[in-house]
Design a protein around this motif. Sequence first.
Motif, PDB file in Angstrom:
ATOM      1  N   LYS A  34     -46.730 -17.854  16.718  1.00  0.00           N
ATOM      2  CA  LYS A  34     -47.301 -18.323  17.986  1.00  0.00           C
ATOM      3  C   LYS A  34     -48.276 -17.325  18.598  1.00  0.00           C
ATOM      4  CE  LYS A  34     -43.245 -21.096  19.209  1.00  0.00           C
ATOM      5  NZ  LYS A  34     -42.165 -21.326  20.213  1.00  0.00           N
ATOM      6  N   ILE A  35     -48.434 -16.176  17.953  1.00  0.00           N
ATOM      7  CA  ILE A  35     -49.349 -15.166  18.501  1.00  0.00           C
ATOM      8  C   ILE A  35     -50.623 -15.076  17.674  1.00  0.00           C
ATOM      9  CG2 ILE A  35     -49.647 -12.730  19.073  1.00  0.00           C
ATOM     10  CD1 ILE A  35     -46.726 -12.537  19.675  1.00  0.00           C
ATOM     11  N   VAL A  87     -53.740 -17.249  28.764  1.00  0.00           N
ATOM     12  CA  VAL A  87     -54.084 -17.500  27.362  1.00  0.00           C
ATOM     13  C   VAL A  87     -55.382 -18.302  27.288  1.00  0.00           C
ATOM     14  CG1 VAL A  87     -53.390 -18.725  25.265  1.00  0.00           C
ATOM     15  CG2 VAL A  87     -51.703 -17.396  26.552  1.00  0.00           C
ATOM     16  N   TYR A 119     -55.193  -5.421  18.236  1.00  0.00           N
ATOM     17  CA  TYR A 119     -54.636  -6.095  19.407  1.00  0.00           C
ATOM     18  C   TYR A 119     -54.146  -5.073  20.434  1.00  0.00           C
ATOM     19  CZ  TYR A 119     -54.653 -10.354  16.586  1.00  0.00           C
ATOM     20  OH  TYR A 119     -55.031 -11.417  15.821  1.00  0.00           O
ATOM     21  N   LEU A 126     -41.745 -11.382  22.336  1.00  0.00           N
ATOM     22  CA  LEU A 126     -42.818 -10.958  21.431  1.00  0.00           C
ATOM     23  C   LEU A 126     -42.390 -11.069  19.969  1.00  0.00           C
ATOM     24  CD1 LEU A 126     -44.280  -7.887  23.345  1.00  0.00           C
ATOM     25  CD2 LEU A 126     -45.623  -9.802  22.474  1.00  0.00           C
ATOM     26  N   ASP A 179     -41.836 -14.914  18.994  1.00  0.00           N
ATOM     27  CA  ASP A 179     -43.074 -15.684  18.917  1.00  0.00           C
ATOM     28  C   ASP A 179     -43.994 -15.196  17.803  1.00  0.00           C
ATOM     29  OD1 ASP A 179     -42.184 -17.234  20.930  1.00  0.00           O
ATOM     30  OD2 ASP A 179     -43.615 -16.583  22.456  1.00  0.00           O
ATOM     31  N   ALA A 180     -43.950 -13.896  17.511  1.00  0.00           N
ATOM     32  CA  ALA A 180     -44.733 -13.379  16.374  1.00  0.00           C
ATOM     33  C   ALA A 180     -44.179 -13.936  15.062  1.00  0.00           C
ATOM     34  CB  ALA A 180     -44.698 -11.853  16.368  1.00  0.00           C
ATOM     35  N   VAL A 197     -54.468 -13.960  23.700  1.00  0.00           N
ATOM     36  CA  VAL A 197     -53.920 -14.885  22.702  1.00  0.00           C
ATOM     37  C   VAL A 197     -52.452 -15.216  22.950  1.00  0.00           C
ATOM     38  CG1 VAL A 197     -55.554 -14.160  20.930  1.00  0.00           C
ATOM     39  CG2 VAL A 197     -53.362 -12.974  21.128  1.00  0.00           C
ATOM     40  N   TRP A 198     -51.817 -14.471  23.865  1.00  0.00           N
ATOM     41  CA  TRP A 198     -50.395 -14.719  24.169  1.00  0.00           C
ATOM     42  C   TRP A 198     -50.069 -14.117  25.521  1.00  0.00           C
ATOM     43  CZ3 TRP A 198     -46.081 -11.701  25.242  1.00  0.00           C
ATOM     44  CH2 TRP A 198     -44.823 -12.294  25.068  1.00  0.00           C
ATOM     45  N   SER A 199     -49.254 -14.812  26.302  1.00  0.00           N
ATOM     46  CA  SER A 199     -48.809 -14.247  27.572  1.00  0.00           C
ATOM     47  C   SER A 199     -47.438 -14.807  27.920  1.00  0.00           C
ATOM     48  CB  SER A 199     -49.811 -14.546  28.704  1.00  0.00           C
ATOM     49  OG  SER A 199     -49.814 -15.920  29.014  1.00  0.00           O
ATOM     50  N   LYS A 200     -46.716 -14.051  28.716  1.00  0.00           N
ATOM     51  CA  LYS A 200     -45.364 -14.445  29.092  1.00  0.00           C
ATOM     52  C   LYS A 200     -45.028 -13.814  30.437  1.00  0.00           C
ATOM     53  CE  LYS A 200     -41.414 -16.316  27.397  1.00  0.00           C
ATOM     54  NZ  LYS A 200     -41.303 -17.639  26.748  1.00  0.00           N
ATOM     55  N   ARG A 224     -49.171  -9.670  28.210  1.00  0.00           N
ATOM     56  CA  ARG A 224     -50.159 -10.413  27.429  1.00  0.00           C
ATOM     57  C   ARG A 224     -50.590  -9.616  26.201  1.00  0.00           C
ATOM     58  NH1 ARG A 224     -51.733  -8.847  32.276  1.00  0.00           N
ATOM     59  NH2 ARG A 224     -51.276 -10.887  33.145  1.00  0.00           N
TER      60      ARG A 224
END
Length: 273
Positions: free
Chosen positions: A271-272, A123, A143, A263, A266-267, A217-220, A207
Amino acid sequence: MRKIFLATILLAVIFFTSQVSAAPTFVMLKFSDDTRFDVLNGSKDAPAIQLSERILERLGKSKKFDFMSLEPLSEDMEALLYDEKVGEYNKFLAATNSGNYNAFFEDENFSEKRAQSIATAQVGQIISPEITSKIGKDHGAEYLIQGTIINLGTGKWLNENLEFISGAITQYASVAAAYGSNVLGFIGNFGAIDVQKKGIGIQCDVRVIKAETGEVVWSKRVTGVAEQNLIGMGFVNFGHSNISYSLYEKAIDKAVDKITDALINDAAAGKIF
Protein backbone atom coordinates in the motif's frame (compact mmCIF):
# COMPACT_ATOMS: atom_id res chain seq x y z
CA MET A 1 25.94 -19.85 -30.26
CA ARG A 2 25.24 -21.88 -27.14
CA LYS A 3 27.75 -19.80 -25.15
CA ILE A 4 26.08 -16.57 -26.25
CA PHE A 5 22.68 -17.94 -25.26
CA LEU A 6 23.93 -19.04 -21.81
CA ALA A 7 25.65 -15.70 -21.26
CA THR A 8 22.43 -13.86 -22.15
CA ILE A 9 20.45 -16.01 -19.70
CA LEU A 10 23.03 -15.39 -16.97
CA LEU A 11 22.95 -11.63 -17.49
CA ALA A 12 19.16 -11.68 -17.41
CA VAL A 13 19.16 -13.63 -14.14
CA ILE A 14 21.68 -11.25 -12.56
CA PHE A 15 19.68 -8.22 -13.68
CA PHE A 16 16.38 -9.68 -12.45
CA THR A 17 17.89 -10.67 -9.09
CA SER A 18 19.36 -7.22 -8.55
CA GLN A 19 16.01 -5.59 -9.31
CA VAL A 20 14.09 -7.88 -6.97
CA SER A 21 16.55 -7.59 -4.07
CA ALA A 22 16.90 -3.80 -4.30
CA ALA A 23 14.81 -2.49 -1.41
CA PRO A 24 13.64 1.12 -1.28
CA THR A 25 15.92 3.36 0.78
CA PHE A 26 14.69 5.68 3.52
CA VAL A 27 15.66 8.44 5.88
CA MET A 28 13.72 9.59 8.93
CA LEU A 29 13.21 13.31 9.37
CA LYS A 30 12.86 14.71 12.85
CA PHE A 31 9.17 15.19 13.64
CA SER A 32 7.82 18.70 13.73
CA ASP A 33 5.70 19.87 16.66
CA ASP A 34 2.71 22.12 15.98
CA THR A 35 1.60 22.20 19.62
CA ARG A 36 2.45 24.64 22.37
CA PHE A 37 5.11 22.19 23.55
CA ASP A 38 7.37 22.87 20.57
CA VAL A 39 9.51 24.97 22.93
CA LEU A 40 10.81 21.66 24.34
CA ASN A 41 12.41 20.65 21.04
CA GLY A 42 15.87 21.47 22.35
CA SER A 43 15.47 18.79 25.00
CA LYS A 44 16.22 15.10 24.46
CA ASP A 45 12.84 14.34 26.09
CA ALA A 46 10.90 16.50 23.64
CA PRO A 47 8.02 14.54 22.06
CA ALA A 48 9.21 15.26 18.50
CA ILE A 49 12.65 13.83 19.23
CA GLN A 50 11.30 10.88 21.20
CA LEU A 51 8.90 9.87 18.41
CA SER A 52 11.48 10.24 15.64
CA GLU A 53 14.16 8.22 17.42
CA ARG A 54 11.91 5.43 18.67
CA ILE A 55 10.12 4.94 15.34
CA LEU A 56 13.45 4.81 13.51
CA GLU A 57 14.77 2.26 16.01
CA ARG A 58 11.66 0.06 15.76
CA LEU A 59 11.55 0.17 11.96
CA GLY A 60 15.27 -0.59 11.77
CA LYS A 61 14.85 -3.66 13.97
CA SER A 62 11.98 -4.89 11.80
CA LYS A 63 14.41 -5.36 8.87
CA LYS A 64 11.60 -4.22 6.55
CA PHE A 65 13.06 -0.78 5.83
CA ASP A 66 16.52 0.10 4.55
CA PHE A 67 17.54 3.31 6.33
CA MET A 68 20.49 5.34 5.08
CA SER A 69 21.00 7.05 8.44
CA LEU A 70 20.84 5.58 11.94
CA GLU A 71 19.60 8.89 13.37
CA PRO A 72 16.73 11.22 12.43
CA LEU A 73 17.92 13.97 10.10
CA SER A 74 18.15 17.47 11.48
CA GLU A 75 16.64 19.07 8.37
CA ASP A 76 13.57 21.06 9.45
CA MET A 77 11.01 20.70 6.66
CA GLU A 78 8.76 23.37 8.11
CA ALA A 79 11.60 25.89 8.21
CA LEU A 80 12.72 25.04 4.66
CA LEU A 81 9.17 25.33 3.34
CA TYR A 82 8.77 28.65 5.17
CA ASP A 83 11.77 30.01 3.30
CA GLU A 84 10.16 28.84 0.07
CA LYS A 85 6.91 30.60 1.00
CA VAL A 86 8.88 33.81 1.52
CA GLY A 87 10.19 33.45 -2.03
CA GLU A 88 6.65 32.98 -3.36
CA TYR A 89 5.49 36.08 -1.46
CA ASN A 90 8.30 38.11 -3.03
CA LYS A 91 7.15 36.91 -6.47
CA PHE A 92 3.65 38.10 -5.63
CA LEU A 93 4.97 41.51 -4.59
CA ALA A 94 6.90 41.74 -7.87
CA ALA A 95 3.73 40.88 -9.81
CA THR A 96 1.79 43.50 -7.84
CA ASN A 97 4.36 46.18 -8.59
CA SER A 98 4.50 45.32 -12.30
CA GLY A 99 0.78 44.68 -12.72
CA ASN A 100 1.53 41.43 -14.56
CA TYR A 101 0.17 38.44 -12.61
CA ASN A 102 0.46 35.87 -15.40
CA ALA A 103 3.83 34.51 -14.29
CA PHE A 104 2.62 34.22 -10.68
CA PHE A 105 -0.60 32.35 -11.45
CA GLU A 106 1.05 30.09 -14.03
CA ASP A 107 3.79 29.07 -11.59
CA GLU A 108 3.64 25.38 -10.61
CA ASN A 109 3.49 26.41 -6.94
CA PHE A 110 -0.01 27.74 -7.60
CA SER A 111 -1.26 24.26 -8.55
CA GLU A 112 -3.93 22.67 -6.35
CA LYS A 113 -1.73 19.58 -6.05
CA ARG A 114 0.84 21.54 -4.09
CA ALA A 115 0.41 21.06 -0.35
CA GLN A 116 -0.15 24.29 1.57
CA SER A 117 2.13 23.08 4.36
CA ILE A 118 3.93 19.97 5.53
CA ALA A 119 1.45 19.63 8.41
CA THR A 120 -1.56 19.46 6.07
CA ALA A 121 0.00 17.42 3.23
CA GLN A 122 -2.21 14.49 2.18
CA VAL A 123 -1.65 11.48 -0.08
CA GLY A 124 -1.30 12.59 -3.70
CA GLN A 125 -0.25 16.12 -2.84
CA ILE A 126 3.18 17.50 -3.68
CA ILE A 127 5.65 18.98 -1.22
CA SER A 128 8.42 21.08 -2.78
CA PRO A 129 10.40 18.66 -5.01
CA GLU A 130 13.37 21.02 -4.87
CA ILE A 131 13.61 20.50 -1.12
CA THR A 132 12.70 16.79 -0.93
CA SER A 133 14.94 15.75 -3.82
CA LYS A 134 17.92 17.57 -2.33
CA ILE A 135 17.43 15.82 1.01
CA GLY A 136 17.10 12.49 -0.79
CA LYS A 137 20.24 13.01 -2.88
CA ASP A 138 22.28 14.28 0.05
CA HIS A 139 21.55 11.10 2.00
CA GLY A 140 21.09 8.56 -0.82
CA ALA A 141 17.43 7.94 0.01
CA GLU A 142 14.43 7.38 -2.23
CA TYR A 143 11.83 8.08 0.45
CA LEU A 144 11.49 10.40 3.41
CA ILE A 145 9.45 9.59 6.51
CA GLN A 146 8.17 12.70 8.26
CA GLY A 147 5.64 13.34 11.01
CA THR A 148 3.86 16.25 12.64
CA ILE A 149 2.57 16.30 16.23
CA ILE A 150 -0.81 18.03 16.02
CA ASN A 151 -2.11 17.53 19.55
CA LEU A 152 -0.59 16.78 22.93
CA GLY A 153 -2.35 17.10 26.25
CA THR A 154 -4.06 15.58 29.26
CA GLY A 155 -7.68 14.61 29.69
CA LYS A 156 -10.20 12.69 31.71
CA TRP A 157 -12.11 9.71 30.33
CA LEU A 158 -14.97 8.12 32.24
CA ASN A 159 -15.15 4.34 32.27
CA GLU A 160 -18.80 3.67 31.37
CA ASN A 161 -18.79 0.09 32.67
CA LEU A 162 -17.51 1.13 36.09
CA GLU A 163 -19.91 4.06 36.09
CA PHE A 164 -22.76 1.57 35.65
CA ILE A 165 -21.38 -0.61 38.46
CA SER A 166 -21.05 2.46 40.66
CA GLY A 167 -24.68 3.40 40.09
CA ALA A 168 -25.84 -0.16 40.70
CA ILE A 169 -23.93 -0.48 43.98
CA THR A 170 -25.27 2.86 45.17
CA GLN A 171 -28.82 1.82 44.31
CA TYR A 172 -28.51 -1.59 45.96
CA ALA A 173 -26.90 -0.02 49.02
CA SER A 174 -29.81 2.36 49.52
CA VAL A 175 -32.31 -0.51 49.10
CA ALA A 176 -30.33 -2.69 51.50
CA ALA A 177 -30.18 0.07 54.08
CA ALA A 178 -33.97 0.32 53.96
CA TYR A 179 -34.22 -3.42 54.74
CA GLY A 180 -31.49 -3.36 57.38
CA SER A 181 -28.78 -5.23 55.43
CA ASN A 182 -25.52 -4.69 57.32
CA VAL A 183 -23.19 -5.59 54.42
CA LEU A 184 -24.69 -3.46 51.68
CA GLY A 185 -25.57 -0.84 54.23
CA PHE A 186 -21.86 -0.60 55.04
CA ILE A 187 -21.09 -0.05 51.35
CA GLY A 188 -23.79 2.57 51.24
CA ASN A 189 -21.93 4.55 53.90
CA PHE A 190 -19.21 5.26 51.37
CA GLY A 191 -21.62 6.81 48.92
CA ALA A 192 -21.34 6.50 45.13
CA ILE A 193 -18.22 5.07 43.55
CA ASP A 194 -16.54 7.69 41.39
CA VAL A 195 -14.31 6.27 38.66
CA GLN A 196 -12.19 8.57 36.51
CA LYS A 197 -9.41 8.01 34.04
CA LYS A 198 -6.66 10.53 33.72
CA GLY A 199 -4.24 10.31 30.88
CA ILE A 200 -2.00 11.83 28.25
CA GLY A 201 -2.80 11.75 24.56
CA ILE A 202 -0.40 12.31 21.64
CA GLN A 203 -1.88 12.73 18.18
CA CYS A 204 0.28 12.95 15.09
CA ASP A 205 0.21 12.66 11.32
CA VAL A 206 2.90 10.55 9.66
CA ARG A 207 3.66 10.54 5.95
CA VAL A 208 5.99 8.86 3.46
CA ILE A 209 7.29 11.21 0.76
CA LYS A 210 8.90 10.17 -2.52
CA ALA A 211 12.05 12.27 -2.49
CA GLU A 212 12.45 12.72 -6.25
CA THR A 213 8.95 14.10 -6.87
CA GLY A 214 7.91 15.37 -3.44
CA GLU A 215 4.69 13.34 -3.66
CA VAL A 216 3.11 12.08 -0.45
CA VAL A 217 2.56 8.37 -1.16
CA TRP A 218 1.29 7.34 2.30
CA SER A 219 -0.08 9.04 5.39
CA LYS A 220 -1.67 8.03 8.66
CA ARG A 221 -3.11 9.83 11.68
CA VAL A 222 -2.58 8.03 14.98
CA THR A 223 -3.33 8.79 18.61
CA GLY A 224 -1.39 7.25 21.47
CA VAL A 225 -3.16 7.44 24.82
CA ALA A 226 -1.83 6.31 28.21
CA GLU A 227 -4.33 6.23 31.06
CA GLN A 228 -4.45 5.63 34.77
CA ASN A 229 -7.47 5.02 37.02
CA LEU A 230 -8.57 7.03 40.02
CA ILE A 231 -11.36 5.32 41.97
CA GLY A 232 -13.10 7.18 44.74
CA MET A 233 -15.44 5.66 47.38
CA GLY A 234 -16.48 8.49 49.63
CA PHE A 235 -13.39 9.51 51.58
CA VAL A 236 -11.29 6.58 50.25
CA ASN A 237 -9.35 6.84 46.95
CA PHE A 238 -7.53 4.16 44.99
CA GLY A 239 -5.07 4.83 42.19
CA HIS A 240 -3.18 7.94 41.13
CA SER A 241 -4.45 11.43 40.53
CA ASN A 242 -1.19 13.03 39.36
CA ILE A 243 0.16 12.91 35.82
CA SER A 244 3.65 11.42 35.84
CA TYR A 245 6.59 11.29 33.44
CA SER A 246 6.13 7.52 33.15
CA LEU A 247 2.61 8.12 31.81
CA TYR A 248 4.06 10.50 29.22
CA GLU A 249 6.55 7.79 28.23
CA LYS A 250 3.74 5.25 27.86
CA ALA A 251 1.80 7.62 25.61
CA ILE A 252 4.86 8.05 23.40
CA ASP A 253 5.27 4.26 23.20
CA LYS A 254 1.59 3.80 22.29
CA ALA A 255 1.94 6.25 19.41
CA VAL A 256 5.21 4.63 18.28
CA ASP A 257 3.57 1.17 18.28
CA LYS A 258 0.66 2.37 16.15
CA ILE A 259 2.88 4.20 13.65
CA THR A 260 5.40 1.39 13.18
CA ASP A 261 2.71 -1.29 12.95
CA ALA A 262 0.85 0.72 10.30
CA LEU A 263 4.02 1.33 8.26
CA ILE A 264 5.19 -2.29 8.43
CA ASN A 265 1.76 -3.75 7.64
CA ASP A 266 0.97 -1.37 4.78
CA ALA A 267 4.44 -1.82 3.26
CA ALA A 268 3.98 -5.62 3.36
CA ALA A 269 0.53 -5.25 1.77
CA GLY A 270 1.92 -3.12 -1.06
CA LYS A 271 0.00 0.00 0.00
CA ILE A 272 3.03 2.29 0.07
CA PHE A 273 5.11 1.47 -3.02
